[in-house]
Write a protein that holds these residues in place. Structure first.
Motif, short mmCIF file in Angstrom:
data_model
loop_
_atom_site.label_atom_id
_atom_site.label_comp_id
_atom_site.label_asym_id
_atom_site.label_seq_id
_atom_site.Cartn_x
_atom_site.Cartn_y
_atom_site.Cartn_z
N GLY A 140 0.56 -0.78 0.22
CA GLY A 140 0.25 -0.61 0.03
C GLY A 140 0.65 1.13 0.08
O GLY A 140 1.24 1.06 0.41
N MET A 141 0.24 2.61 -0.25
CA MET A 141 0.73 3.62 -0.64
C MET A 141 -0.40 4.64 0.28
O MET A 141 -0.79 4.36 -0.44
CB MET A 141 1.38 3.88 -1.95
N ALA A 142 0.21 5.93 0.11
CA ALA A 142 -0.09 6.77 0.33
C ALA A 142 0.61 8.68 0.62
O ALA A 142 1.77 8.18 0.87
CB ALA A 142 -1.33 6.46 1.97
N LEU A 143 -0.04 9.51 0.25
CA LEU A 143 0.56 11.05 0.14
C LEU A 143 0.19 11.71 0.73
O LEU A 143 -1.18 11.77 0.67
CB LEU A 143 0.47 11.30 -1.48
N VAL A 144 0.70 12.14 1.65
CA VAL A 144 0.20 12.92 2.72
C VAL A 144 1.03 14.78 2.78
O VAL A 144 2.00 14.75 1.08
CB VAL A 144 0.83 12.61 3.72
N SER A 145 1.51 15.76 3.12
CA SER A 145 1.38 16.83 3.40
C SER A 145 2.38 17.63 2.22
O SER A 145 3.38 17.64 1.41
CB SER A 145 3.47 16.68 4.22
N GLU A 146 1.06 17.48 1.41
CA GLU A 146 0.46 17.77 0.41
C GLU A 146 1.15 17.58 -1.03
O GLU A 146 1.80 18.22 -1.77
CB GLU A 146 0.48 19.83 0.80
N GLU A 147 1.33 15.99 -0.55
CA GLU A 147 2.11 15.15 -1.95
C GLU A 147 3.09 16.25 -1.65
O GLU A 147 4.24 15.59 -3.09
CB GLU A 147 1.54 15.96 -3.37
N LYS A 148 3.99 15.84 -0.72
CA LYS A 148 5.30 16.15 -0.36
C LYS A 148 5.88 15.11 0.63
O LYS A 148 7.00 14.51 0.15
CB LYS A 148 6.01 17.45 0.54
N ARG A 149 5.23 13.63 1.38
CA ARG A 149 5.42 12.96 1.29
C ARG A 149 5.11 11.67 0.67
O ARG A 149 4.24 11.55 0.37
CB ARG A 149 5.69 12.94 3.00
N LEU A 150 5.48 10.58 0.60
CA LEU A 150 4.85 9.25 0.56
C LEU A 150 5.01 8.32 1.52
O LEU A 150 6.94 8.53 1.67
CB LEU A 150 5.59 8.91 -1.54
N ILE A 151 4.25 7.48 1.65
CA ILE A 151 4.57 6.55 2.62
C ILE A 151 4.01 5.51 2.64
O ILE A 151 3.11 5.00 1.32
CB ILE A 151 3.42 6.48 4.64
N THR A 152 4.99 4.57 2.26
CA THR A 152 4.90 2.77 1.76
C THR A 152 4.36 2.01 2.96
O THR A 152 5.53 1.62 3.55
CB THR A 152 5.53 2.20 1.13
N GLY A 153 3.41 0.69 2.73
CA GLY A 153 3.49 -0.33 3.67
C GLY A 153 3.79 -2.09 2.79
O GLY A 153 3.54 -1.96 1.93
N GLY A 235 -6.13 14.21 3.66
CA GLY A 235 -4.53 13.99 3.64
C GLY A 235 -4.42 13.96 5.46
O GLY A 235 -2.52 13.59 5.46
N LYS A 236 -5.02 14.89 6.12
CA LYS A 236 -4.26 14.52 7.58
C LYS A 236 -4.45 13.59 7.92
O LYS A 236 -3.93 13.66 9.34
CB LYS A 236 -5.70 15.59 8.69
N ILE A 237 -4.88 12.64 8.05
CA ILE A 237 -5.07 11.40 8.97
C ILE A 237 -4.80 10.21 8.34
O ILE A 237 -5.24 9.81 6.58
CB ILE A 237 -6.55 11.12 9.13
N LEU A 238 -3.96 9.31 8.26
CA LEU A 238 -3.64 8.44 7.81
C LEU A 238 -3.81 6.98 8.14
O LEU A 238 -3.88 7.28 10.13
CB LEU A 238 -2.11 8.06 7.44
N ALA A 239 -4.22 6.02 7.90
CA ALA A 239 -4.67 4.76 8.45
C ALA A 239 -4.14 3.50 8.34
O ALA A 239 -3.73 3.80 6.75
CB ALA A 239 -6.38 4.63 9.08
#
Length: 883
Positions: A140-153, A235-239
């Motif tokens: 899985g992936m998610a873009l946060v912080s106004e698309e300045k960060r990518l989080i991958t699981g 994009g404020k909450i990540l789960a």
């Protein structure tokens, strides 16, 4: 329930709502995508491009494009407005798990089970960067912080965080990256090697678009793989959640919040520095990753989570909806402003069905009630209303029957118990320890005075119904009495009575079926021939035939007089799980682990029909006593009711339909046609060859054939008129008359317009070149008239692309191409002018409306201000009067 979207027979594998909330894109197991309108409930658009199940879908922020990822490792970008495929992106070596559009840039990020995260430039349609900092599949992936960060699981406990820097934004390209993106934050797990993190592909100048560097990791509490990782729309909450029942919720700080926190931390650091010594005051202060992405809470659901979605309300309350593995939907509310946020379960949907797989079904003698039993409960359903009318808790059920009179039911369980339930009160009346192992089968005796059970303890036990005095009431109640036992050498899997109650058939774990006389329990026949154990069997109403279904995928039909095998039929592609004869006939139904239900004729040994509807293994089925209804239960958590229609079934038609279905399947599996001038590289055509494309191409060919014939007839007619010296009536083609006496060329355009936009390119690809010259001449005629310019230009450019060599070498087409060049350019520029004029007009109207609204707004604000002023003066006067 407010709406049901009727799909095809395939299982739904992915859902994605459009940004405007009016459409829902649905991905299916066979690789097709359908876009439903949520206002009408109809599927307006169908895309066919993937060869395997759709595993990821995502709209861009305007909702004009849709990107899909699949198990076939391809990523396809679709144009929703034009209803066509744009291009196919190849590069992943395993199933695609997530696809994300970047709002500001024309970029796409995809992740796959091949451990890679790929960045695609959609302008040039190629992969310009590959992240390889993962040891296992990226789930899985998610873009946060106004698309300045990518989080991958991935498959471990780490959520890896990557900083995205858009190179065009950096003024000095030689300037080193900020310390923050290079150095790991304190207390964060780092990758072992620097080289491990990104693969820089220097040959592509587009590499200068984005820099992506790892800044650290957030540790999850779950030890298993990430199943779903997502953010809410802001994009404020990540789960995220794994294969367990815990949803982990994180809060991502915005830039302002980070700045405030940093200022606070700097003040503290300066204060501390002043207290200690002046030398340390220059030390830089940074926020750790854990401070920027904070754990909010963990939500524990009542069962394992399958999927979830989030919605953050403007007031700061987070709404979470969870889909659980046991067929329940739960909704939670989370107040983020609280000191210690706690999730509160707001509601749950637990309509009707079972929470686990149904393993046994039974019909009541009046054909009205259906019994279904699973690992946790027994349910009674009304066949006509499809409503659950009684639910009773039970142990793990394996077999069941209605007691004659339909007021009680008996359940055989995995622990070897027989449970007797009263339907009126829904209570458990009696539990008997019947067998030392699982009770695999139960059968009611034809005289309805008792029943027989077979179990894993190698015993067949005979039972009789009796009335016993109940201690709590004066009336007698029904009970079960053990009468006798038949001891065997192997586990008993299935038992069945012959209709005359003279014989008992018992299937054993040693792959044989043994027939015994009921009165003396003496051995009569042994039926052997199956390679694996017989899981199900049934005896016909007249007692002449016995049909057996086995784990070896075969059904054998035997004569009960001599035990000879009449025929062996290859029935299913996996184990045959259940078999039952239709009342008063030699027709029988089988259910298999291949998710199909089939009907057979035991006299002619023919396959009659296949019932497709279930998506996974069918465990059991039950036929109503009158043979008009059948109910089936599957691992897909559904019970399906089938009704016998009065339509005659023609076997030849069924065979023809089956052959057509097989042909359609083979067409989809064929190699895709090679497009001239296109290399099998990263990019390709979006569509795939389907039977619809072939039919569309055939319709175009037929229309062109008709056009040729009519033009030849017209030429001939003119010659006749000239010879006769007078006008002779021209016979109109009936097809053209049906379209309102249109010209043959207009008919070709009508047929062309009816080809679905999503199938246009693939249909033209199938079209033989011999029809292309006629099409080009017709296109020239149509474009000159100014009709359907956009559609014709799209088809024209595609035909020129795929038949470039043959068209350019054909001298006859030189003048046609020259004319097309002139007419196309002029007509396209005209269309652009009209669009530009309309756009300018609409923008003017918009500005006018906005200006009016602003005036109104200021007028309202002034009125309110004056009102407040008046009230304040009035209040002051009253105070002064009191004083």
């Amino acid at each position: 329930q407010v709406l049901i979207l009727k799909g095809l027979k395939q299982e739904v594998s992915y859902l994605c709502p459009s940004p405007d909330g009016l459409h829902l894109a649905v991905g299916y197991e066979d690789g097709s995508i359908r876009v439903f309108s949520l206002l009408t409930g109809e599927a307006n658009i169908t895309f066919n491009g993937h060869k395997a199940a759709v595993t990821a879908l995502q709209y861009d922020h305007l909702g004009g494009r849709l990107v899909s990822g699949s198990k076939d490792t391809d990523v396809i970008v679709w144009d929703v407005i034009n209803e066509s495929g744009l291009y196919r992106l190849r590069g992943h070596k395993d199933a695609v798990t997530q696809v994300l559009f970047l709002k500001e840039k024309n970029l796409l990020v995809t992740s796959g089970k091949d451990t890679l995260v790929k960045w695609w430039d959609l302008d040039t349609q190629h992969c310009f960067k590959t992240l390889v900092g993962h040891r296992t599949e990226v789930w899985g992936m998610a873009l946060v912080s106004e698309e300045k960060r990518l989080i991958t699981g991935s498959a471990d406990s780490e959520l890896r965080v990557w900083d995205i820097t858009y190179i065009q934004e950096v003024k000095d390209p030689d300037e080193p990256e900020s310390k923050k993106s290079k150095e790991s934050s304190p207390g964060v797990v780092e990758e072992n090697t620097e080289e491990d993190e990104t693969v820089e592909l220097d040959e592509h100048p587009e590499e200068r678009l984005v820099k992506c560097s790892k800044v650290g990791s957030i540790m999850r509490e779950g030890r298993d793989r990430v199943v779903t990782l997502a953010t809410d729309r802001t994009g404020k909450i990540l789960a995220c959640h794994g294969t367990d029942s815990v949803l982990e919720v994180f809060s991502v700080l915005s830039e302002e919040e980070v700045q405030k926190k940093l200022e606070k931390k700097m003040k503290k650091a300066k204060k501390k520095a002043r207290q200690n010594s002046e030398e340390d005051s220059e030390r830089s202060v940074e926020l750790s990753l854990q401070e920027e992405i904070q754990r909010v809470t963990n939500i524990r659901a009542s069962s394992k989570i399958k999927s979830f979605d989030l919605l953050l309300s403007p007031k700061g309350e987070l709404k979470i909806v969870l889909l659980l593995q046991n067929n329940i939907i739960e909704s939670y509310n989370l107040n983020l402003s609280a000191q210690v946020p706690q999730a509160v379960r707001a509601s749950r949907i637990t309509i009707g069905g079972h929470r686990s797989d149904v393993r046994t079904l039974a019909f009541s003698s009046d054909n009205i009630a259906i019994l279904s039993a699973a690992a946790e409960s027994v349910k009674i359903w009304n066949r006509s209303t499809l409503q659950c009318i009684r639910t009773m808790d039970c142990e793990y059920a394996l077999c069941s029957l209605f007691v004659p009179g339909d007021r009680q039911v008996i359940i055989g369980t995995k622990t070897g118990k027989l449970q007797l339930y009263d339907l009126a009160s829904g209570s458990l009346m009696e539990t008997l320890d019947a067998h030392d192992g699982a009770v695999w089968s139960i059968a009611l005796s034809p005289d309805q005075r008792g029943f027989v059970t077979g179990g894993a303890d190698k015993c067949v036990k005979f039972w009789e119904f009796e009335l016993v005095k109940d201690e709590s009431s004066v009336q007698k109640r029904l009970s079960m009495k053990h009468v006798r036992v038949l001891q065997l050498d192997e586990d008993v899997l299935c038992v069945r009575y012959s209709p005359n109650q003279k014989l008992l058939a018992v299937s054993l774990l040693d792959c044989t079926v043994k027939i015994f006389y009921i009165d003396t329990l003496k051995f009569f026949l042994s039926l052997y021939g199956h390679k694996l154990p017989v899981l199900c069997m049934d005896i016909s109403y007249d007692g002449t035939l016995i049909a057996t279904g086995s784990a070896d995928r075969n059904v054998k039909i035997w004569g009960l007089d001599f035990g000879d095998c009449h025929r062996s039929l290859f029935a299913h592609d996996d184990s045959v799980m259940y078999l039952q004869f239709v009342a008063k006939s030699h027709l029988f139904f089988t259910a298999g682990k291949d998710s199909k239900i089939k009907q057979w004729d035991a006299d002619k040994f023919e396959h009659i029909q296949t019932l497709e509807g279930h998506h996974q293994e069918v465990w059991c089925l039950a036929l109503s006593p009158n043979g008009d209804y059948m109910v089936s239960a599957s691992h897909d958590k559904s019970l399906r009711l089938w009704e016998r229609t009065r339509e005659p079934l023609v076997l030849e038609e069924e065979r023809e339909m089956q052959r057509e279905a097989e042909y359609e399947e083979s067409v989809a599996k064929e190699e895709q046609p090679v497009v001239a001038g296109e290399t099998q590289g990263e990019t390709g055509l979006a569509g795939k060859k389907t039977i619809e494309n072939i039919k569309a191409a055939e319709r175009i060919m037929e229309a062109i054939e008709l056009y040729r014939e009519e033009m030849a007839k017209l030429k001939e007619h003119k010659a006749i008129c000239k010879a006769a010296g007078k006008e002779v009536p021209f016979p109109v083609n009936p097809i053209l008359r049906a379209y309102g006496n249109i010209t043959p060329s207009a008919y070709v355009l009508e047929v062309f317009k009816k080809v679905k936009s999503s199938e246009l390119e693939e249909s033209l690809l199938v079209l033989p070149f011999s029809y292309v010259p006629d099409l080009l001449r017709l296109f020239n005629e149509y474009i000159q008239l100014g009709s359907e310019v956009e559609l014709l230009c799209r088809a024209l450019l595609f035909l020129l692309k795929i038949h470039f060599g043959q068209i350019t070498s054909n001298h006859m087409l030189v003048t046609v191409i020259e004319n097309l060049k002139k007419t196309t350019i002029s007509r396209v520029s005209e269309a652009r002018d009209v669009l530009g004029f309309n756009m300018a007009g609409l923008q003017y109207l918009r500005r006018e409306i906005e200006a009016k609204d602003e005036v109104t707004f200021f007028a309202d604000a002034t009125d309110r201000f004056e009102e407040k002023k008046r009230k304040r003066k009035k209040k002051e006067k009253m105070v002064l009067a009191v004083l």
